[in-house]
Design an enzyme around this catalytic site. Structure first.
Site, PDB file in Angstrom:
ATOM      1  N   GLY A   8      -7.324  10.057  25.207  1.00  0.00           N
ATOM      2  CA  GLY A   8      -8.136  11.179  24.707  1.00  0.00           C
ATOM      3  C   GLY A   8      -8.340  12.172  25.846  1.00  0.00           C
ATOM      4  O   GLY A   8      -9.340  12.879  25.913  1.00  0.00           O
ATOM      5  N   GLY A  11      -9.200  16.164  25.639  1.00  0.00           N
ATOM      6  CA  GLY A  11     -10.445  16.631  25.036  1.00  0.00           C
ATOM      7  C   GLY A  11     -11.435  17.206  26.044  1.00  0.00           C
ATOM      8  O   GLY A  11     -11.126  17.357  27.228  1.00  0.00           O
ATOM      9  N   GLN A  12     -12.637  17.504  25.543  1.00  0.00           N
ATOM     10  CA  GLN A  12     -13.663  18.158  26.373  1.00  0.00           C
ATOM     11  C   GLN A  12     -14.014  17.303  27.594  1.00  0.00           C
ATOM     12  O   GLN A  12     -14.085  17.805  28.709  1.00  0.00           O
ATOM     13  CB  GLN A  12     -14.931  18.432  25.538  1.00  0.00           C
ATOM     14  CG  GLN A  12     -15.924  19.331  26.266  1.00  0.00           C
ATOM     15  CD  GLN A  12     -17.322  19.313  25.668  1.00  0.00           C
ATOM     16  OE1 GLN A  12     -17.638  18.514  24.795  1.00  0.00           O
ATOM     17  NE2 GLN A  12     -18.170  20.194  26.157  1.00  0.00           N
ATOM     18  N   ASP A  34      -2.888  11.080  25.201  1.00  0.00           N
ATOM     19  CA  ASP A  34      -3.543  11.737  24.056  1.00  0.00           C
ATOM     20  C   ASP A  34      -2.526  11.799  22.918  1.00  0.00           C
ATOM     21  O   ASP A  34      -1.314  11.735  23.152  1.00  0.00           O
ATOM     22  CB  ASP A  34      -3.994  13.154  24.444  1.00  0.00           C
ATOM     23  CG  ASP A  34      -5.101  13.691  23.552  1.00  0.00           C
ATOM     24  OD1 ASP A  34      -6.252  13.804  24.012  1.00  0.00           O
ATOM     25  OD2 ASP A  34      -4.808  14.007  22.362  1.00  0.00           O
ATOM     26  N   ASP A  52      -0.809   7.486  20.413  1.00  0.00           N
ATOM     27  CA  ASP A  52      -1.757   7.434  19.297  1.00  0.00           C
ATOM     28  C   ASP A  52      -2.499   6.106  19.407  1.00  0.00           C
ATOM     29  O   ASP A  52      -1.884   5.045  19.288  1.00  0.00           O
ATOM     30  CB  ASP A  52      -0.978   7.529  17.972  1.00  0.00           C
ATOM     31  CG  ASP A  52      -1.913   7.497  16.766  1.00  0.00           C
ATOM     32  OD1 ASP A  52      -3.125   7.241  16.949  1.00  0.00           O
ATOM     33  OD2 ASP A  52      -1.426   7.721  15.646  1.00  0.00           O
ATOM     34  N   ILE A  53      -3.793   6.168  19.628  1.00  0.00           N
ATOM     35  CA  ILE A  53      -4.568   4.941  19.832  1.00  0.00           C
ATOM     36  C   ILE A  53      -4.489   4.030  18.604  1.00  0.00           C
ATOM     37  O   ILE A  53      -4.707   2.823  18.694  1.00  0.00           O
ATOM     38  CB  ILE A  53      -6.035   5.252  20.224  1.00  0.00           C
ATOM     39  CG1 ILE A  53      -6.802   4.006  20.668  1.00  0.00           C
ATOM     40  CG2 ILE A  53      -6.788   5.944  19.105  1.00  0.00           C
ATOM     41  CD1 ILE A  53      -6.286   3.335  21.874  1.00  0.00           C
ATOM     42  N   TYR A 142     -20.288   8.938  12.170  1.00  0.00           N
ATOM     43  CA  TYR A 142     -20.064   8.929  13.630  1.00  0.00           C
ATOM     44  C   TYR A 142     -21.087   8.013  14.308  1.00  0.00           C
ATOM     45  O   TYR A 142     -20.721   7.145  15.112  1.00  0.00           O
ATOM     46  CB  TYR A 142     -20.197  10.368  14.130  1.00  0.00           C
ATOM     47  CG  TYR A 142     -20.101  10.560  15.621  1.00  0.00           C
ATOM     48  CD1 TYR A 142     -18.917  10.315  16.309  1.00  0.00           C
ATOM     49  CD2 TYR A 142     -21.197  11.040  16.347  1.00  0.00           C
ATOM     50  CE1 TYR A 142     -18.831  10.543  17.680  1.00  0.00           C
ATOM     51  CE2 TYR A 142     -21.117  11.273  17.706  1.00  0.00           C
ATOM     52  CZ  TYR A 142     -19.926  11.015  18.373  1.00  0.00           C
ATOM     53  OH  TYR A 142     -19.842  11.239  19.726  1.00  0.00           O
ATOM     54  N   LYS A 146     -20.492   4.492  16.334  1.00  0.00           N
ATOM     55  CA  LYS A 146     -20.903   4.306  17.732  1.00  0.00           C
ATOM     56  C   LYS A 146     -21.839   3.106  17.859  1.00  0.00           C
ATOM     57  O   LYS A 146     -21.748   2.328  18.810  1.00  0.00           O
ATOM     58  CB  LYS A 146     -21.570   5.574  18.275  1.00  0.00           C
ATOM     59  CG  LYS A 146     -20.620   6.737  18.476  1.00  0.00           C
ATOM     60  CD  LYS A 146     -19.601   6.482  19.573  1.00  0.00           C
ATOM     61  CE  LYS A 146     -18.680   7.659  19.825  1.00  0.00           C
ATOM     62  NZ  LYS A 146     -17.581   7.342  20.743  1.00  0.00           N
TER      63      LYS A 146
END
Ligand code: NAD
Ligand code: AKB
Length: 316
Positions: A8, A11-12, A34, A52-53, A142, A146
């Site tokens: 990932g 990403g940010q 990623d 791809d995870i 989400y 988590k």
């Protein structure tokens, strides 16, 4: 030096985390991965792999073949995007975690970082100075993913001795990479609009207070937690972490200190309900006591840095 992978990485968080880890561990020791075809320009100096995870076979083969010992698993759908595609969000946010936890259980990986979020809390959680251990009844897919992820991390640590570490990040604010579909994204968008148009229409109401953090603090916290001696990491679900808390109106006022003509309007959308279910502020005493966490950036400093550095040309 043993190998590290950031999954990932485009990403940010991944962009800045990869850059920082490469500074510390060396450019060839930190692999960026990623699902995207290509990495952003800023990561081009080092190794990039399209991964791809959800392709657990490929992930397993790559990690075992390249003897990767440390994994930062960042790939996920964030709160707002996840609400639009709950089945896929659940799959993405959970399956990848199991692949990595299993690899660690089998002894291929020695240390995992997996981020949780303030989204694990819900409307029945105490809103101010939300404690580390408290009522957790998240109402978003989400948040549910988590919270479940936290339980699994703790389970793999207790049952199999998997060294997994985690932080409940608040909303993160940065200028290197745009945020990827969260409820706290307004606190990044506002700087681009302030600079480009001197006005911003906010998707949350004026008085919606949320916990936030400047990215440099979040990256430092992540690396400090990962470098802490194992016995100091007493919480194996996920650590509360606090930077600063503010409302859109307060953030706008801070911007007006630097750009007096800046204006803000409010058009709350579906993200308001998500934000209303999250804490106003976080008690992070455990992180402070266990591994010495201390934030560096407050709101005013963060606002100054953001206004100086956001590149309006990178806005989509
Ligand atoms: P982001 O959306 O900016 O980046 C996620 C990256 O994962 C993207 O580059 C995306 O291409 C990649 N990705 C998506 N599906 C993938 C797949 N199948 N395989 C491999 N890569 C895939 O998210 P972010 O803000 O950098 O967040 C990273 C992690 O931190 C997430 O787990 C998120 O829940 C958590 N987090 C972020 C924040 C925040 O404010 N940014 C706050 C709390 C928690
Ligand atoms: C989001 O808004 O979804 C993220 C988070 C706080 O987890 N920024």
């Amino acid at each position: 030096m043993s190998k590290t992978i950031v999954i990932g990485a485009c990403g940010q968080i991944g962009t800045e985390l990869t850059l920082e880890l490469r500074k510390i561990k060396g450019i060839n020791s930190v692999i960026a991965a990623d699902v995207k075809d290509e990495s952003p320009e800023i990561l081009k100096d080092g190794i990039y792999v399209k991964m791809d995870i959800l392709n657990s076979l490929m992930v397993r083969e790559y990690i075992i073949k390249h003897q990767i010992k440390e994994v930062y698993l960042l790939a996920a759908l964030l709160s707002a995007t996840a609400e639009k595609n709950p089945d896929f969000a659940w799959r993405l946010n959970m399956e990848g975690l199991f692949t990595i936890l299993e690899l660690a259980k089998e002894g291929h990986i020695t240390k995992i970082f997996w981020p949780s979020s303030i989204a694990v809390f819900g409307p029945t959680t105490p809103k101010d100075n939300t404690p580390q251990v408290t009522v957790m009844e998240p109402t978003t897919v989400y948040g549910i993913s988590k919270q479940a992820g936290e339980r699994w991390c703790e389970y793999y640590f207790n049952k199999f001795g998997v060294d997994v570490r985690s932080i409940r990040y608040p909303g993160l604010i940065s200028y290197t990479s745009l945020p990827g579909g969260g409820t706290t994204d307004y606190a990044v968008d506002i700087f681009y609009k302030a600079k480009a148009e001197n006005t911003f229409n906010c998707f949350l109401s004026a008085d919606t207070e949320l916990p936030m953090m400047y990215m440099e603090d979040a990256i430092r916290a992540t690396i400090e937690l990962m470098e802490a001696p194992s016995e100091k990491v007493k919480i194996r679900s996920s650590y509360n972490l606090s930077g600063c808390s503010f409302t859109p109106a307060q953030l706008a006022k801070e911007i007006q200190q630097i750009q007096p003509g800046f204006t803000i309007t409010y058009s709350p959308d579906f993200r308001q309900q998500i934000a209303d279910s999250w804490p106003n502020s976080i008690d992070d005493l455990s992180a402070r006591e266990d591994w010495g966490w201390k934030e560096k950036y407050g709101v005013s400093e963060m606002v100054r840095i953001m206004l100086e550095n956001v590149d309006v040309n990178s806005m989509v």
